[in-house]
Each structure stands twice: as structure tokens, then as C-alpha cells.
Design a protein around this motif. Sequence first.
Motif, PDB file in Angstrom:
ATOM      1  N   GLY A  59      79.588 -25.684  31.565  1.00 14.31           N
ATOM      2  CA  GLY A  59      80.070 -26.659  30.595  1.00 14.31           C
ATOM      3  C   GLY A  59      80.312 -28.041  31.150  1.00 14.31           C
ATOM      4  N   ASP A  60      80.301 -28.194  32.488  1.00 14.30           N
ATOM      5  CA  ASP A  60      80.509 -29.515  33.074  1.00 14.30           C
ATOM      6  C   ASP A  60      79.189 -30.205  33.424  1.00 14.30           C
ATOM      7  N   ASN A  61      78.111 -29.772  32.798  1.00 12.83           N
ATOM      8  CA  ASN A  61      76.783 -30.339  33.033  1.00 12.83           C
ATOM      9  C   ASN A  61      76.356 -31.081  31.765  1.00 12.83           C
ATOM     10  N   GLY A 113      82.799 -34.247  28.794  1.00 12.41           N
ATOM     11  CA  GLY A 113      84.069 -34.945  28.929  1.00 12.41           C
ATOM     12  C   GLY A 113      83.987 -36.287  29.623  1.00 12.41           C
ATOM     13  N   LEU A 114      82.787 -36.719  30.004  1.00  8.35           N
ATOM     14  CA  LEU A 114      82.627 -38.012  30.677  1.00  8.35           C
ATOM     15  C   LEU A 114      82.693 -39.156  29.665  1.00  8.35           C
ATOM     16  N   GLY A 222      83.463 -31.443  44.798  1.00 10.30           N
ATOM     17  CA  GLY A 222      84.353 -32.223  43.952  1.00 10.30           C
ATOM     18  C   GLY A 222      83.711 -33.412  43.282  1.00 10.30           C
ATOM     19  N   GLU A 223      82.443 -33.720  43.611  1.00 10.39           N
ATOM     20  CA  GLU A 223      81.746 -34.850  42.995  1.00 10.39           C
ATOM     21  C   GLU A 223      81.353 -34.505  41.563  1.00 10.39           C
ATOM     22  N   THR A 224      81.496 -35.474  40.657  1.00 10.92           N
ATOM     23  CA  THR A 224      81.210 -35.258  39.238  1.00 10.92           C
ATOM     24  C   THR A 224      79.741 -35.542  38.941  1.00 10.92           C
ATOM     25  N   ALA A 225      79.111 -34.645  38.197  1.00 14.60           N
ATOM     26  CA  ALA A 225      77.715 -34.840  37.801  1.00 14.60           C
ATOM     27  C   ALA A 225      77.656 -35.770  36.598  1.00 14.60           C
ATOM     28  N   GLY A 229      70.791 -32.090  36.058  1.00 13.97           N
ATOM     29  CA  GLY A 229      69.943 -31.928  37.228  1.00 13.97           C
ATOM     30  C   GLY A 229      70.539 -32.381  38.532  1.00 13.97           C
ATOM     31  N   MET A 230      71.853 -32.678  38.557  1.00 16.23           N
ATOM     32  CA  MET A 230      72.462 -33.195  39.780  1.00 16.23           C
ATOM     33  C   MET A 230      73.286 -32.155  40.539  1.00 16.23           C
ATOM     34  N   LYS A 231      74.090 -31.377  39.809  1.00 20.25           N
ATOM     35  CA  LYS A 231      75.153 -30.631  40.479  1.00 20.25           C
ATOM     36  C   LYS A 231      74.739 -29.264  40.969  1.00 20.25           C
TER      37      LYS A 231
END
Length: 344
Positions: A59-61, A113-114, A222-225, A229-231
Motif C-alpha cells: 500500500g505504500d507504492n 499518502g504522499l 526508511g527511504e520513501t518511494a 518501481g523504486m522501492k
Amino acid sequence: MTQYANATTQKENGTVLGGKLIREGGLVAFPTETVYGLGANGLDGEAVRRIFEAKGRPGDNPLILHVAKKNYVKRLWAHVPESARVLMDTFWPGPLTIVFNKSSLVPDEVTAGLPTVAIRMPDHKTALALIREAGVPIAAPSANTSGRPSPTSAQHVREDMDGKIDLIIDGGPCRYGLESTVLTLAGEPTILRPGAVTREMLEAAWGAIRLAPSILAPMKAGETAASPGMKYRHYAPECEVLVARGDPRAASGKICRAYDRRVLSGENAVIFATTQTQPFYRDRRCVIIGDRAEPATLCANLFARLREYSDAADVVFAEALPEEGMGLAYMNRLLRAAGFRTID
């Protein structure tokens, strides 16, 4: 039950039904010039959550919103910066996604959420017809199980999504075979994910463009995507993938030595070769996936070949390309498919 529509010849076939399903909160897989997308109403948070459920996607993608008209971005971004206007006029419709500060109209489910949202206008008649019929921006990641190689044909979508979504629209093979370039304009212009619109093309249109460090390396803990395709590990087949760096002769030598060790140990190995390097492998099992002088040919075939050999090999060996032009996009996908594992 998943329905099917054939739009390979009649490009708008299935889009009326697809638009109705999107408006009703359903999920529709559709072709684009990049890869097949799995679409839902981008203004309906509940419908967007169904995408994550069908894909098994974290869900954080964040997702990308697809529009059929450039001026629709005025409703989705807080405002439209001049840089975005120039780049949209130059590259839209096309494989460029632009990230900027979102408006209150965009649900948090789309952006993970960004405070920013990614938007693009695809260069594909079926995709554009579907968006017009839906009457809303379509949120869509690639139409595959999360982590697997992205689908470049309707058959790939069927393999992963049959029975999980409402409709698959078959538009034939995708032109580019890998996802769009993602460029953020929220701060210093930075490529978050490379694609067919290259850094060189963007700089010619606007000016200096940064590359995110995570393009060719894993994200830090801990880095935010800020982009799809990043995380996470992406584009990965079931088999192991290993990448050999160096000039063509050096890379092929590394691959031959590693291949022979694996085969002697009883493993089933295959080499992804290019037209230039195929002779170096002699009688070893290899498949030509493109021309090193034209990285777009390797990009167009990579995902399909990774799917083909996912269960047909224990290990895939692949050569690195120079990290420039579309070679950068190829290396971004290949390294992530390999989990950044290389042959020393």
C-alpha cells in the motif's frame, strides 16, 4: 469471472464496457504503448484499493493517474508549473509520467499518502478511448502480480489476473515493452524511473535533469518511494537472474564461466545474448533478445523473455549495457529483476 475483449484490429472494442466497469468501481486491464495497465477509477479510493488487492501490491507504492486530455491535470495538481507545460507539449501523449503536488481531488490511496501525484497521457488509441468512456482519470499500475515481470501482452495479463479482475482488453503486444519514464517536478527536476523518454530528450526540452540514486541501486532503509518501481524488487521471474558488467567480450567471458559451472552442477541455465555477442557463447543455450546498438530492442523483449524463462530455467545470465539513453531504462529493469546481483 473475467471478461475479454479483442481490440487488436478494432482499437475501441471493449472500451464502452470498460468505461462502464470503471465508473462502477471495477478493474479493467488495458493496453498502452508501454505495458498493460490495471485500471480503476482514480477518484474512487475504494476502487483503487481493489487494484492493490488484485496485484498483492504494498500500500505504500504510489500509482499513476492516466488522462486523455492535457488540461485535465489542472484538476489533479495544485497548479501546473511552466516546466510541466513545456514537457507535456513536447512528450504527451507518450511514455512520460510527471509528478507534482496533488490537489484535494486525488485520494490518498492513489498517492500512498504522499503530497504529490504522478500523471501521464498514454499514446495508445485503446487506452485513450477507455479513459474517455470512463469519464474519469484512470489509476493504473502494470497489470501483473506484484513483483513479477510487467505484462507486454494480454496473455501475460491473463496468466496473472484471470478471475481477479472484471475485464481484459487485448490490444496486441506493447510498443515499448517497459514502463514510462517518471519525472518529478516537485523540487529539482529528477528522473525517478527511466523509460523511453530519455534523460537526454528531457534535457533538450527543458534543461538539467537529475537522476535519482535508486535508479541503479536499492533504496536506502526508511527511504520513501515517490514513484512506482523504486522501492521493491520488481520485474522478477521465478528463476535466478545474474548480470555481467563490462564490455561485450569481458561480460560474455564472465557469463560463459558462470554458465559452465552452473550446468556442471546440474542446473538449467540460459543466456540472454545480443546480436553482437551471440557468437561468443558458441554451443551454450542462449536467446537473442535484441541489438546492443539499439537498446530499445532489448527493452521491448526483456519482460516477455523473463516470463518465458521464469519456470523454464534455474538461472538467467544477462549482459549489462551502457547506462545512457534507453540503456539506462534497460539496466534499471534488469538490475531490479536480478535483485542487484551481478557476476564478479
